[in-house]
Structures are given as C-alpha cells and as structure tokens.
Design an enzyme around this catalytic site. Structure first.
Site, PDB file in Angstrom:
ATOM      1  N   GLY C  13      43.785 -39.850 -21.527  1.00 43.65           N
ATOM      2  CA  GLY C  13      45.148 -39.983 -20.994  1.00 43.65           C
ATOM      3  C   GLY C  13      45.597 -41.426 -20.908  1.00 43.65           C
ATOM      4  O   GLY C  13      46.466 -41.762 -20.108  1.00 43.65           O
ATOM      5  N   GLY C  14      45.021 -42.310 -21.718  1.00 42.99           N
ATOM      6  CA  GLY C  14      45.477 -43.703 -21.755  1.00 42.99           C
ATOM      7  C   GLY C  14      46.735 -43.807 -22.606  1.00 42.99           C
ATOM      8  O   GLY C  14      47.380 -42.802 -22.931  1.00 42.99           O
ATOM      9  N   LEU C  15      47.081 -45.010 -22.976  1.00 42.24           N
ATOM     10  CA  LEU C  15      48.299 -45.218 -23.759  1.00 42.24           C
ATOM     11  C   LEU C  15      48.245 -44.461 -25.076  1.00 42.24           C
ATOM     12  O   LEU C  15      49.201 -43.799 -25.472  1.00 42.24           O
ATOM     13  CB  LEU C  15      48.488 -46.712 -24.038  1.00 42.24           C
ATOM     14  CG  LEU C  15      49.074 -47.532 -22.894  1.00 42.24           C
ATOM     15  CD1 LEU C  15      48.968 -49.017 -23.205  1.00 42.24           C
ATOM     16  CD2 LEU C  15      50.525 -47.133 -22.661  1.00 42.24           C
ATOM     17  N   SER C  42      43.974 -44.607 -16.104  1.00 45.43           N
ATOM     18  CA  SER C  42      43.224 -44.952 -17.313  1.00 45.43           C
ATOM     19  C   SER C  42      43.182 -46.465 -17.469  1.00 45.43           C
ATOM     20  O   SER C  42      44.029 -47.179 -16.937  1.00 45.43           O
ATOM     21  CB  SER C  42      43.906 -44.356 -18.544  1.00 45.43           C
ATOM     22  OG  SER C  42      43.962 -42.968 -18.422  1.00 45.43           O
ATOM     23  N   GLY C  50      49.642 -58.951 -22.508  1.00 47.07           N
ATOM     24  CA  GLY C  50      50.788 -58.681 -23.354  1.00 47.07           C
ATOM     25  C   GLY C  50      50.517 -57.749 -24.507  1.00 47.07           C
ATOM     26  O   GLY C  50      49.386 -57.319 -24.729  1.00 47.07           O
ATOM     27  N   HIS C 257      35.297 -61.493 -24.025  1.00 49.25           N
ATOM     28  CA  HIS C 257      36.498 -62.221 -23.605  1.00 49.25           C
ATOM     29  C   HIS C 257      36.071 -63.518 -22.925  1.00 49.25           C
ATOM     30  O   HIS C 257      35.181 -63.502 -22.085  1.00 49.25           O
ATOM     31  CB  HIS C 257      37.328 -61.360 -22.652  1.00 49.25           C
ATOM     32  CG  HIS C 257      38.723 -61.861 -22.463  1.00 49.25           C
ATOM     33  ND1 HIS C 257      38.997 -63.026 -21.797  1.00 49.25           N
ATOM     34  CD2 HIS C 257      39.918 -61.361 -22.868  1.00 49.25           C
ATOM     35  CE1 HIS C 257      40.316 -63.217 -21.787  1.00 49.25           C
ATOM     36  NE2 HIS C 257      40.897 -62.221 -22.429  1.00 49.25           N
ATOM     37  N   ARG C 273      45.722 -68.946 -20.551  1.00 52.15           N
ATOM     38  CA  ARG C 273      45.613 -70.023 -21.531  1.00 52.15           C
ATOM     39  C   ARG C 273      46.854 -70.088 -22.402  1.00 52.15           C
ATOM     40  O   ARG C 273      47.324 -71.169 -22.750  1.00 52.15           O
ATOM     41  CB  ARG C 273      44.356 -69.837 -22.391  1.00 52.15           C
ATOM     42  CG  ARG C 273      43.082 -70.272 -21.677  1.00 52.15           C
ATOM     43  CD  ARG C 273      41.843 -69.865 -22.452  1.00 52.15           C
ATOM     44  NE  ARG C 273      41.686 -68.430 -22.463  1.00 52.15           N
ATOM     45  CZ  ARG C 273      41.397 -67.703 -23.541  1.00 52.15           C
ATOM     46  NH1 ARG C 273      41.210 -68.292 -24.700  1.00 52.15           N
ATOM     47  NH2 ARG C 273      41.281 -66.406 -23.458  1.00 52.15           N
ATOM     48  N   GLU C 394      41.497 -47.500 -28.639  1.00 50.55           N
ATOM     49  CA  GLU C 394      40.249 -48.238 -28.688  1.00 50.55           C
ATOM     50  C   GLU C 394      39.090 -47.361 -29.149  1.00 50.55           C
ATOM     51  O   GLU C 394      38.099 -47.852 -29.695  1.00 50.55           O
ATOM     52  CB  GLU C 394      39.939 -48.855 -27.309  1.00 50.55           C
ATOM     53  CG  GLU C 394      38.810 -49.859 -27.365  1.00 50.55           C
ATOM     54  CD  GLU C 394      38.636 -50.643 -26.078  1.00 50.55           C
ATOM     55  OE1 GLU C 394      39.553 -50.638 -25.236  1.00 50.55           O
ATOM     56  OE2 GLU C 394      37.571 -51.259 -25.915  1.00 50.55           O
ATOM     57  N   SER C 410      45.784 -54.859 -28.972  1.00 52.43           N
ATOM     58  CA  SER C 410      45.173 -53.583 -28.654  1.00 52.43           C
ATOM     59  C   SER C 410      46.154 -52.612 -28.010  1.00 52.43           C
ATOM     60  O   SER C 410      46.276 -51.465 -28.443  1.00 52.43           O
ATOM     61  CB  SER C 410      43.977 -53.787 -27.745  1.00 52.43           C
ATOM     62  OG  SER C 410      43.481 -52.545 -27.384  1.00 52.43           O
ATOM     63  N   VAL C 411      46.852 -53.044 -26.975  1.00 50.80           N
ATOM     64  CA  VAL C 411      47.825 -52.108 -26.413  1.00 50.80           C
ATOM     65  C   VAL C 411      48.887 -51.786 -27.463  1.00 50.80           C
ATOM     66  O   VAL C 411      49.411 -50.671 -27.515  1.00 50.80           O
ATOM     67  CB  VAL C 411      48.482 -52.610 -25.100  1.00 50.80           C
ATOM     68  CG1 VAL C 411      47.492 -52.549 -23.960  1.00 50.80           C
ATOM     69  CG2 VAL C 411      49.079 -53.974 -25.236  1.00 50.80           C
TER      70      VAL C 411
END
Ligand SMILES: Cc1cc2nc3c(=O)[nH]c(=O)nc-3n(C[C@H](O)[C@H](O)[C@H](O)COP(=O)(O)OP(=O)(O)OC[C@H]3O[C@@H](n4cnc5c(N)ncnc54)[C@H](O)[C@@H]3O)c2cc1C
Ligand code: HEM
Ligand code: HEM
Ligand code: SF4
Ligand code: F3S
Ligand code: FES
Lengths: 248, 244, 659
Positions: C13-15, C42, C50, C257, C273, C394, C410-411
């Site tokens: 149920g994520g994006l 999620s 972003g 990361h 950054r 992902e 990714s999003v």
C-alpha cells in the site's frame, strides 16, 4: 584513578505494560512489569523491542518507521498519549506505565487499530480533493499556479500523521464514539483552504456541522497540547467553527 | 427542505456561547455593583436605588429588578439546557471521562470538568438567589441584603455560589476566546498562555472582591441582627453601625 | 480457508501499490490492496527530500528537460540501467507530478523575485522570474545537473502518500490492512494470487486474482544499520523468489545513504546538502572538495558514501561513545530555512539527538538506504517468467536505477511505474491471457503448504532464537556486505548466512500465544530474509567489478567488457543453500548513451569495444538529421514512446520551452 564515571550508573527501568490479548479467551487485561537496563539514547522503541526479544516474545506493539514520521506507535505513556519511538527513556521516571490508546479497537497489548478508525474518518469526511476536472485531467500541460505561501500553509496542516494521539487526548472523543476528533476537523480545514477542492462551505457543513463534528468539540485542547507534530489544532478548529457558523 | 443543511447545531453552539458571554459580562458587572457595600452603605443604597430606576424616574420601580432577574433566569436556563447536552450522558461516559481526566493530568480538560461541576452547582444555587431577587426585588439594600445574608443565613448559598460562578465564568470566558477568536497559528501557544494568565487574574480578583463584600455584608448583618427587617434610610444615622 | 476473488491484487500500500491500484480500478477492474500496516504508514511516507521531474520552472531548473534527466539517471546508474525504461520514466515523471498536483499534493512553489541561496558554503542572491511564479519549484540533489527534485518542505513522501491514499479511498479501493502475503499461488508460469496471513488474528486466507502486483518496497532490514522502516523486510521479493520461477535482478546493488544520523541510522534528507549543507570531518574540515572537486557534497550517493567511509578509515572521523562518524553542517542555511524547508530534519535532530541543527552539527555516517534490485520485470512491469505477476516501486527491478539510484528518482519511479503497471494489469485482465483459470485444489495445496510451514515453526522445539538469528544476519550483512566489499569478507558472509539458514531450521518458539504472535512472524520472515541476504552476498561475491553502489576493493574498476550484465537470481530448490545466478546482457549497441565517465567518482574503467562503435553510429545518425528537434533526434537513436500506454505518450509542455 583517572576513571571518573561520566554518567551516573545506569538505571533499571520498571516498565509496566497493560496487557490483553482479545484473541485469547483466557486473557484478562492486567498490568505486567518488565525490568530493563537503561542504555544511552534508549527510546521506548528500543526498550520494548528488547523486552520482546529477551523477556516476552508475545508482547504486541506497533512500530514502522521508528523515526517519528509514520504515526504507528502512539501509546499512552504515563497517562498521556505520545509517539513511543521518539520518546527517550531518559526523559521518563524509573517507573513507566504503558497502555494502548483508548477510543480505538484493541488488537492486542499496546497495538490498536488506528488504521481502521482513520480510514473510516477519511471516508466519512471525504478527505480528498473534490474537483470535476479530475476525470479528464490534462497532465501534459503546465500545472495550475498556486501562491507559494498557500502551498506552505497547506503542508503545515498536512503534516498530520494520523497517529491518533489527539483522539486519545480528547475527552469528547472518550465520551462520544462518533466524534471525528481534531484529526478529522484539521483535515477538513486543509481541504477547505485548498483552492483545488471545489466543495462549498455548505457541503463542508454537511460533513462536520453537527455534534459529531466541529460543534461537538468542547475546546478541551488536549489535542493541541498532545499532537506530536504540533499542528495548530486550536486555531484550525476555531477557524472551522467560524466558517461553519457563517456558511449557509 | 432536505437540501438545506440542518442549522440547528450551529445555532445551538452560537447560542450557548452567546448566553455564556452575556452571563459572564453580567456577573462581572454585578460584582462591581454588589460590592459597592465596600464603599459604605450609602453607596450600596444608591446603587440599589439606581437599579430600581429611582435616579431616572424619581421613584423606585422594584419591578425593573424582577424583570432583569427574569431575563437573567431565561439566559441561564437556555445556557444550561444547551450545556446539558455536553454533560456525560451516562454513568459509563462519566466514568470514561473521569478516568481519562485523571490519567491525562491536563489543565484545560480538568477545567472543563470544573465547569460542569460548578455549572451543576449553580443550577441550584443561582436559582435560589434569583428566585429571591425576583420575588422580593424591593428587598435589596445595605440592611435588607445584610440581614438576608446573616440573619437569613444566605451566606451559606452565596459563598459556594461565589466560588462557582467565578471559576465558571473565568474558565468560560477563556474557553470562548479559544473557541472563536482568530488567533494566528504561529502565536497560538503564546496567546493562549497569556489568556490563561489573564483568566486566573480575573478569577482571583473577583474572588477577593466577592469575599470582601460578603464579609462586609456579614459583619453588617451580624451587627444589625437585633434590628433585622429594618430598612436603611440614607442620611439618617441609625442604631448600631459598622463601628462600635 | 476463506478465498477472496478479485481482478487485481496489489500487494503493498505504498506509493507504487496505490498508484497501480488506482490505474487498474479506473479501467473498471476490481482491485484489492494488501498491506502490512495501514496504507498511509507505508515507508513511502518517510521520503523527505523530493521527487525528480524535469519541470524546469525555477532558477536552478531552467533549461531542464527529459534529455538531461535521462543522462543524469543513466550516469547515476553507472550504465547499469535499462535505457529504454529510463526514457519511459523521465518522459512520464512530469506527468506524474502534475497529476499529483491536481490531486492535492501541496508542492512548494516558485516565488517571484530575489532570494538568497547557499552554494558551496557561500550566500548568493538569485532572482526568480515573474512567469514562473506559483509553478512547482525544485531543489538541488546529488548527481544531477539541474535542480530537479520537486518537494513539499521535507515531507515530500508523506504529502504524496496521503494524497495518493486519499485518492484511493475516493476511488473506493479497499485496503486490507495488517495482511501479509506469505506465498504466491502459481502454476505453469502463471501467477494466480497469494496466500495471506492476517497479522491481527493469525488466520490464513487466499486471495485469488487475475493479475497480482508486487509493490512491497525495499528490504533494508537485512542490514543492521538502515534508514528503512522496520517493516522493510523484503517479503515481497522473497516470496517471488520462493516461487522458484520468478527472477530477482541485481540484488547486490544496495545503496548506502551518506547522511544517516549516528548511531540510530535515521535519515536526514539529501535536501540538506542540496540546499547548501556541508560535510565536515573530525577537525571540522570540509573534506568532500578534496576528493570530488566537481560535484563535492553533491556527487551521487554511492560516491559520497564511499568517500566518507574512506575518510573515516584514514583516521579523520569524529569520535563518540558509539564509534566514529562525520558531521553534517546545515547551520549556514539559517534558522528560517531550517524551520520551513527542513522541519522534519529539525524534529529528528531534536528528538533523537537532542540537538538543534540551527546551531549545532549533526553526527552522520552512511547507512543502508535503498535496494536497486528486486523482482525483475519487463518494461510493462510484468515478470518475464511468471505471467500475471507484476511488480512496481522499490520491490521491482524494472531497472531504471541500475547500480545506483539518484536521490528523488525513487518516489518518482513509484508513481510513474504505478501509472504504467496499473494500465498493464488492466490490459492483461482484458486479454485472453488474463482469464482466471485455476482449481480450488491448487489454492488449497498452496494454503496447506503454508499452514504446514507455520505449524512446523510453531510446534518445533528447537533451541534457536529467531530474534538472535535475525540479529546475526543483520550484523553479518552490515559488517561484510557493506560499502566496501572484498572477496574474503563476502565469502565469509556467504558461509555465515548458510550456517544461519541451517540454524534457522531449528528455531524454537517461546510463545504460543494465539492471534498475532510476533515471535512466529519473526521466525518465518527470517527464513525468507536469509534467502534475500544470500542473493545479495552471493551476487556481490560473483560480480568481480565495481559499478555504482557495488564497490569491490579487490576489483575497483568498472568492467564493461565482462560485466555489462544484469544479475538474475532464482531459488528453484527450497533446500538449496545458494541461489542460482544467471546473467542478462545489456546491449550497448541499443543504448542512447553509451558507457563513459559519470562526471564524478573514479575516471578509469574497462571499456567495451562496442562502446566506440555505438558512439560512431550515434554520431552518424545525428549527423544525418542536423535540423531535427530534440524529440526527433532522440527518436532516431532509441525510440521508446511505443512502449508507453497511449495516454502517456504526448510531449510535456514547459514554461518557456518551445513546444
Ligand atoms: C528514510 C527514507 C527517505 C527517502 N527519501 C526519498 C526521497 O527523498 N526521494 C526519493 O525519491 N526516494 C526516497 N526514498 C526512497 C523511497 O521512499 C522508497 O523507495 C519508495 O517510497 C518505496 O515505495 P514503494 O511503494 O515501493 O514501497 P513502500 O512505500 O515501502 O510500501 C511497501 C508496502 O508493501 C507492504 N508490504 C510489504 N510486504 C508485504 C507483504 N508481504 N504482504 C503485504 N503487504 C506487504 C507494506 O505494508 C507497504 O504498504 C527514501 C527512503 C527512505 C528509507
Ligand atoms: C446553571 C447554570 C449553568 C450550567 C449548568 C452551566 C454549564 C456549562 C457547561 C457544561 C459549559 C461547558 C459547555 C461546553 O463545553 O460546550 C458551560 C460553558 C460556559 N458557561 Fe455555563 N453553566 C451555567 C451557568 C453559567 C453562568 C451563570 C455563566 C456566566 C457567568 C456561564 C458562563 C459560561 C460560559 C462563558 C461558557 C463557555 C461557553 C462556550 O463554551 O460556548 N455559565 N456552562
Ligand atoms: C437580576 C439578577 C441579580 C440581581 C438583581 C442580583 C443582586 C444581588 C444582590 C443585591 C446581592 C447582594 C446580596 C443580597 O442582596 O442577597 C447579590 C449577591 C450575589 N449574587 Fe446576585 N444578583 C443577580 C443575579 C445573580 C446571578 C445570575 C448570579 C450567579 C449566577 C449571582 C451571584 C451572586 C453572588 C455569588 C452573590 C454574593 C456576592 C458576594 O459574595 O459578595 N447573582 N446579588
Ligand atoms: S492531528 Fe496531531 S495528534 Fe492528531 S492524528 Fe494528526 S498528528 Fe496525530
Ligand atoms: S481535545 Fe477534543 S474537545 Fe476539541 S479542542 Fe481538541 S477536539
Ligand atoms: S514508529 Fe513511526 S512514528 Fe513511531
């Protein structure tokens, strides 16, 4: 002899958990005490995980992000709702009492079904942008402009993580099962403010203009004081109240 | 008709707040007038006559006082009936709220409960007081009032009424501000802290003022006890005064 | 066992999952979404910084377009990505963001006039044009030539996920929460749905569907230090692997990361950054320019993370009770900026570190963050081996990230892939191939197998603790399959993991509580996580080159000659200790952008002879059409639009760009 201890000796925390497994007919709600050696930068997430791993593997609780952003881990900590994952044990006394959020369906021990409640709230208040042109949206052309300040203001209200702390902190919600809570009222103001949402005030009134909505709120302000995201709930509810009184 | 939203809840909410506001303003004013006794019997007499319209019409009309009392009574009745909807509806709800409040240790939640209790108390206390004022509007004055309080034992009603009404009115006024005023989100928390401070200041002030007046009435009443029933006549120095 | 029928089953149920669900629902199919947790919880909600889309609205984005986004992404991937897919992605990303804007995401907007920015530690005044006022703005991110990461303060994922979820509620899509898919039901290369466990009651159910979509997110929790949510245990990828048929792609490609807060590993966004924050060492010296004079702090994540670990290894770290770390300095951005644009960062510092980033330095060290690998799919998001199984987000290896994904991509991928896969599933359901053909006996068989497995664990009276073994696995992965990899360490990891697999067969539960039973959950997930971990470790051991996030200290160069290949892992034999690895070649002769230097990081790599051949070919093709516009030139090199659903093929309009 130069080994001066930097910190006082580690504490042993007494963590009392209100336990109950509704799926086990033999289970009765009761308090169970666990002892945990406090460690540096220990959060309740770490403490509870440790209890589960070392002492009682059947202990139920909910964590997802463990970073204070997903809203899964709202529980009652010494009487007050808060996010367990970002509560440091060093800010708590030696004796810590943990209980599940009231007003939500209990799944087991500290785990409650906030998800179901929130979905119900969303369906009832229709917390989405209502716009006629969504059906045949043109996504090839440049987007509609929006004032930068307005966008920031909308985000300010959208920071709610549906943790349920405001509902647990609200006396009205304790007494009235159908009260939509500060979380619902805040979301309505968010869509009311959004120019993309074409609903009129009269339509919003249909959703929250009664005792289970904005007029049920008795301005107890527990919501505002215990919202982990520090949303301006008092301001928003007052705003909505004025709007709803003036509408129609 | 079905397309029209039900305006009832909005009206009820406004009405509750409006009646509350009027009552608050009334009671705060009331305290100043009624405390005129602190400035002496003459002052108190003047004020009571003023309310009977003597300074305006040259002749007292105690009925005026009855009318005001009736209006206030209606305000209270409307306010109380509206408030009644908010009371815990069942023992279960009452228990839930109680447990919640106990655990939460949260000032504003507890203060609401104070409002419920004081409101409930006023239901009886204020009614009794208003009843008297309504039925005997002419029976107000430095001696008449003092006699009622001392010889008539009305202090037993007034003392708790005093505490109730000021807690209730102070908290109510603060709640009104939080409920309706457009306080910017950014400064909401500071403004609220200030409002609360002001609220407590007002409550304490009126409690002091009221206690002092009540004490004065009681002293006058005690000294006047042997002559209870006798009216104050301005200018005329009467048997035992405040000073022995 | 209860059987629930639907046209489309979306696991996750994520994006990605919710966007795919909305797409299929709009085409008139019944959809059910399954999720371990309420959909809005999620892990997509955790994305801060972003979403990349080349809108080109603000000062630093002007002149941006799909071509530059494409080149950045391919370079970022270290040429591991499928370039057609990257094209599909960069072309659709602006549409995705505009759709989300209409649906309600309060993207931060361009404000006309002068404003101050921080670049390279210095303040500059820039001016935004009138024409862009009110359009979606963007911030700088690592590994990009333009400011392309569109954002909502630093709660981008949260705002996106809430809008997406609300649209899914509006579309009346049921989300069955606290449900865990345990196995895929499949036969003869066709997927028919999943066996699912209700996490609140412990009950098993079967969901039978024509199309099944895996959108279960990443598997960071096979590592000890990870920015991922604790539910990111990779169960989706694992159950696809357990079919023995579907393949997982590039599992060794794990991103670290640079700025996980130390020691908790909670992320502070790259936006820190991007907006001008600096990395400092133990002596508070800004060290990145010494290593990466071109992009400094804003080289791609694999490069920055590596440089940081290198710097610590050279003895320049800051010391603390918990070990060594470096500092992130955002003080220079000022209180105003931090309080408005980096609020979540501020909160995280406040609650988890007890510091105020306006005046104090943030202790950071690289932490596992993202899994580029996942269920291998074709460009439509379908598994080439298991028809009816789709994957997005992902959890998938659609392969637009190759060996390193760029921040913000990714999003963007989740939504774009959701748009494409939603349509692909609807097409599949509409087609002859998508007919539902299966016997309930098959469903029962799969259900009973899971029942037996669970009973076996619950009743086994072994001596091992599931929690303990999980911890050992996580520590092995963090210690041996981290940023710097080496044959010895990897061999060590592979053998430790095999040993753990053995021990995991001998787990004993201490709790037999009916209902949810969290210990049982840990136990059955462990066995699956070990398989994923083994795919990562073993894949890394076999890949004797360095590419993107996969860095072999013993093979430090990128080797296009031998490794222009994607790793494919299967696990056909449940009892086996290792996955079966296979490789899929990437065809340089079809690439729009042949391999070269990324513009940051190491300059030397082993070249493939086809690279220069393809470059000549490209020069020739472009030389023949000197007057063509950029779309036509692109089309001549590597056509991709035909791969997209029809309604996504049009050009993207931009403020200030000739149509
Ligand atoms: C801290 C952090 C910050 C990030 N910031 C950024 C950023 O700024 N920009 C960017 O582009 N990317 C960012 N990313 C990456 C990005 O957020 C994720 O890659 C992306 O959101 C994944 O989305 P998803 O839909 O694929 O999966 P998720 O959002 O992880 O959703 C997975 C879903 O699957 C469900 N699920 C899992 N297993 C099962 C199962 N067995 N059965 C049923 N349901 C299951 C879960 O309940 C969940 O609903 C960040 C990641 C992290 C960890
Ligand atoms: C018999 C009498 C009374 C009862 C039972 C009563 C009860 C209550 C209750 C329960 C509330 C809380 C309502 C809510 O939270 O929505 C309330 C609010 C209030 N009361 Fe009273 N009350 C009484 C008399 C008075 C009097 C005499 C005053 C004025 C002095 C007063 C002033 C207020 C005010 C200002 C509020 C806040 C109004 C609001 O929240 O809208 N009340 N009252
Ligand atoms: C028209 C209406 C009213 C009139 C004319 C009136 C008049 C008076 C008078 C004259 C006194 C002095 C004592 C006495 O004579 O008995 C008094 C005292 C008092 N009244 Fe009223 N009153 C009115 C309404 C109310 C109401 C509505 C309340 C509160 C709910 C109230 C609360 C009190 C209290 C607490 C005292 C005691 C004062 C003290 O302790 O000093 N009165 N009032
Ligand atoms: S308003 Fe605050 S307390 Fe309520 S659900 Fe949202 S974040 Fe939680
Ligand atoms: S606590 Fe409850 S009563 Fe209103 S002000 Fe908040 S919703
Ligand atoms: S676990 Fe996500 S807010 Fe606590």
């Amino acid at each position: 002899m130069n080994r001066i201890p930097l910190r006082p000796a580690a504490r042993t925390l007494q963590i009392q958990v209100l336990r109950h497994n509704p799926h086990d007919p033999a289970s009765e709600p009761h308090l169970q005490t666990f002892e945990v050696e406090e460690a540096d930068t220990m959060t309740l997430f770490i403490a509870l995980s440790e209890i589960r791993e070392r002492q009682d593997p059947s202990l139920q609780f909910d964590f997802v992000c463990r970073a204070g952003i997903c809203g899964s881990c709202g529980i009652i900590i010494n009487g007050r709702p808060g996010l367990a994952c970002r509560t440091l044990t060093k800010d708590l006394p030696d004796r810590i009492t943990l209980a599940p959020l009231p007003a939500f369906e209990l799944i087991g021990d500290l785990s409650v079904n906030t998800g179901k409640w929130m979905r119900g709230m969303s369906e009832r208040l229709e917390t989405w942008v209502h716009s006629r042109n969504l059906e045949n949206l043109d996504i090839d052309t440049v987007e509609q402009a929006m004032e930068p300040e307005l966008a920031e203001q909308l985000y300010e209200l959208e920071r709610c993580i549906e943790c349920g702390c405001c509902v647990a902190a609200c006396g009205t919600a304790q007494m009235r099962q159908d009260f939509v809570g500060a979380v619902g009222l805040n979301q309505i103001t968010r869509f009311q403010l959004d120019p993309r949402d074409e609903r009129t005030d009269a339509e919003f009134y249909e959703l929250v203009g009664d005792e289970s909505g904005v007029f049920g709120c008795m301005t107890l302000l527990g919501c505002e004081d215990m919202c982990p995201k520090e949303l301006p709930l008092a301001t928003q509810i007052a705003f909505l109240r004025r709007r709803m009184v003036c509408s129609g | 008709m079905t397309s029209h939203p039900n305006r009832g809840p909005a009206r009820a909410d406004v009405l509750q707040s409006l009646t509350g506001l009027l009552l608050v303003l009334f009671i705060w004013g009331h305290m100043f007038f009624e405390s005129s006794i602190l400035l002496g019997k003459e002052a108190m007499h003047w004020v009571s006559k003023m309310f009977e319209g003597e300074h305006l019409f040259g002749k007292p009309y105690p009925l005026l006082v009855s009318v005001v009392a009736a209006v206030i009574f209606v305000l209270i009745a409307v306010h109380a009936i509206l408030a009644l909807r908010k009371f815990p509806g069942s023992y279960r709800q009452y228990q839930q709220f109680n447990a919640h409040m106990g655990a939460l240790r949260h000032a504003d939640t507890t203060l609401w409960y104070v409002q419920v209790i004081t409101g409930f108390a006023m239901f009886f206390l204020a009614s009794a007081h208003l009843f008297v004022v309504f039925l005997q509007p002419d029976n107000i004055g430095p001696y008449a009032s003092s006699d009622r309080i001392w010889s008539g034992n009305f202090w037993i009603i007034y003392a708790p009424l005093l505490v109730s009404v000021h807690l209730h009115a102070g908290v109510g006024a603060y709640r009104l501000a939080m409920k309706w005023l457009p306080i910017p989100a950014a400064s909401s928390r500071q403004v609220r802290r200030k409002l609360k401070l002001v609220m407590w200041g007002i409550v304490v002030f009126f409690l002091c003022l009221g206690s002092a007046s009540l004490a004065t009435y009681m002293v006058i009443g005690r000294d006047h006890a042997p002559y209870a029933g006798e009216r104050y006549v301005p200018g005329k120095s009467q048997a035992p005064t405040g000073e022995h | 066992m209860q059987i629930i029928y639907t046209d489309v089953l979306v696991i996750g149920g994520g994006l990605a999952g919710q966007r795919a669900a909305i797409g299929a629902k709009r085409r008139g199919h019944d959809v059910i979404v399954l999720s371990l947790v309420p959909a809005k919880r999620s892990h997509s909600a955790a994305a801060q910084g972003g979403m990349q889309a080349s809108l080109g609205n603000c000062f630093g984005a002007s002149g941006d377009n799909e071509d530059i986004h494409f080149a950045d992404t391919v370079r970022g991937s270290d040429w591991g990505a499928d370039q057609e897919v990257v094209r599909m992605f960069t072309h659709t990303a602006p549409k995705a963001i505009r759709e989300l804007a209409a649906w309600g995401v309060p993207w931060n907007r361009v404000a006309r006039g002068d404003r101050e920015i921080t670049v390279d530690g210095k303040k500059h005044i820039i001016s935004e044009p009138d024409a862009a006022h009110g359009l979606i703005t963007s911030r700088n991110f690592g590994g990009t030539q333009k400011w392309r990461a569109c954002y909502v303060s630093d709660g981008t994922g949260h705002a996106m996920l809430y809008t997406m979820s609300n649209q899914a509620i509006a579309a009346n899509i049921p989300v069955h929460e606290r449900m865990e898919a345990l196995a895929l039901i499949h036969s003869d290369g066709r997927c028919h749905g999943a066996i699912v466990r209700n996490l609140a009651t412990g009950e098993l159910l079967a969901y039978v569907a024509r199309a099944t979509c895996m959108a279960t997110g990443g598997f960071g929790r096979i590592y000890r230090v990870s920015t991922n949510a604790i539910i990111n245990e990779g169960m989706g990828a694992a159950i696809a692997l357990e079919t023995g048929v579907a393949t997982l792609g590039n599992m060794e490609a794990i991103q670290f990361h640079p700025t996980g807060i130390f020691p908790a590993g909670i992320l502070v966004t790259e936006g820190c950054r991007g907006d001008g924050g600096l990395l400092l060492d133990g002596r508070q010296h800004r060290f990145m320019p010494d290593y990466e004079p071109e992009k400094k702090e804003l080289a791609s994540r694999d490069v920055v993370s590596r440089r940081m670990e290198e710097h610590i290894a050279a003895g320049h770290g800051a010391h603390s009770r918990f070990g060594e770390h470096l500092w992130l300095d955002i003080r220079l951005l000022g209180a105003d900026h931090i309080n408005n644009k980096l609020r979540e960062v501020k909160e995280i510092c406040q609650y988890f570190l007890g510091i105020d980033p306006v005046s104090e330095l943030i202790p950071v060290r690289p932490a596992q963050h993202y899994s580029m690998g996942g269920v291998r799919t074709d460009h439509r998001g379908e598994s080439p081996q298991l028809r009816g199984l789709f994957a997005a987000g992902e959890a998938a290896c659609w392969d637009m990230h190759g060996f390193n994904r760029l921040g913000g991509n990714s999003v963007a991928e989740t939504v774009v892939a959701g748009m494409i896969v939603g349509d692909a599933m609807a097409d599949f359901c509409d087609s002859q191939a998508g007919k539902l053909i299966l016997s309930t006996a098959l469903v029962d068989e799969f259900g009973q197998k899971q029942q037996r497995l669970l009973a076996g664990i619950a009743n086994g009276n072994g001596s091992e603790s599931a929690f303990e073994l999980t911890r050992l696995m996580q520590e092995t992965m963090t210690a041996n399959v981290g940023i710097f990899r080496h044959r010895d360490r990897l061999e060590q990891a592979v053998s430790t993991l095999q040993e753990l697999q053995q021990r995991a067969r001998n787990i004993g539960l201490r709790s037999a509580a009916p209902g949810a039973n969290p210990e049982l959950v840990t136990a059955y997930r462990l066995q699956r996580m070990l398989k994923l971990a083994q795919c990562v470790a073993y894949g890394a051991l076999q890949r004797t080159e360095s590419r993107g996030a996969h860095y072999r200290a013993d093979f430090p160069r990128r080797d296009d000659l031998n490794w222009m290949r994607r790793t494919l892992a299967t696990w056909p034999d449940d009892e086996a200790g290792l996955p079966t690895l296979d490789y899929e070649a990437l065809d340089i002769m079809r690439m729009e952008l042949p391999p070269g230097w990324r513009g940051y990081g190491a300059r030397d790599y082993i070249e493939h002879p086809q690279t220069s051949a393809r470059q000549q070919q490209i020069d020739g093709i472009l030389g023949d059409i000197p007057d063509a516009d950029r779309h036509a030139r692109q089309q001549a090199l590597m056509p991709f639009r035909h791969l997209l659903p029809e309604h996504l093929r049009n050009n993207n309009e931009r403020q200030g760009e000739e149509p």
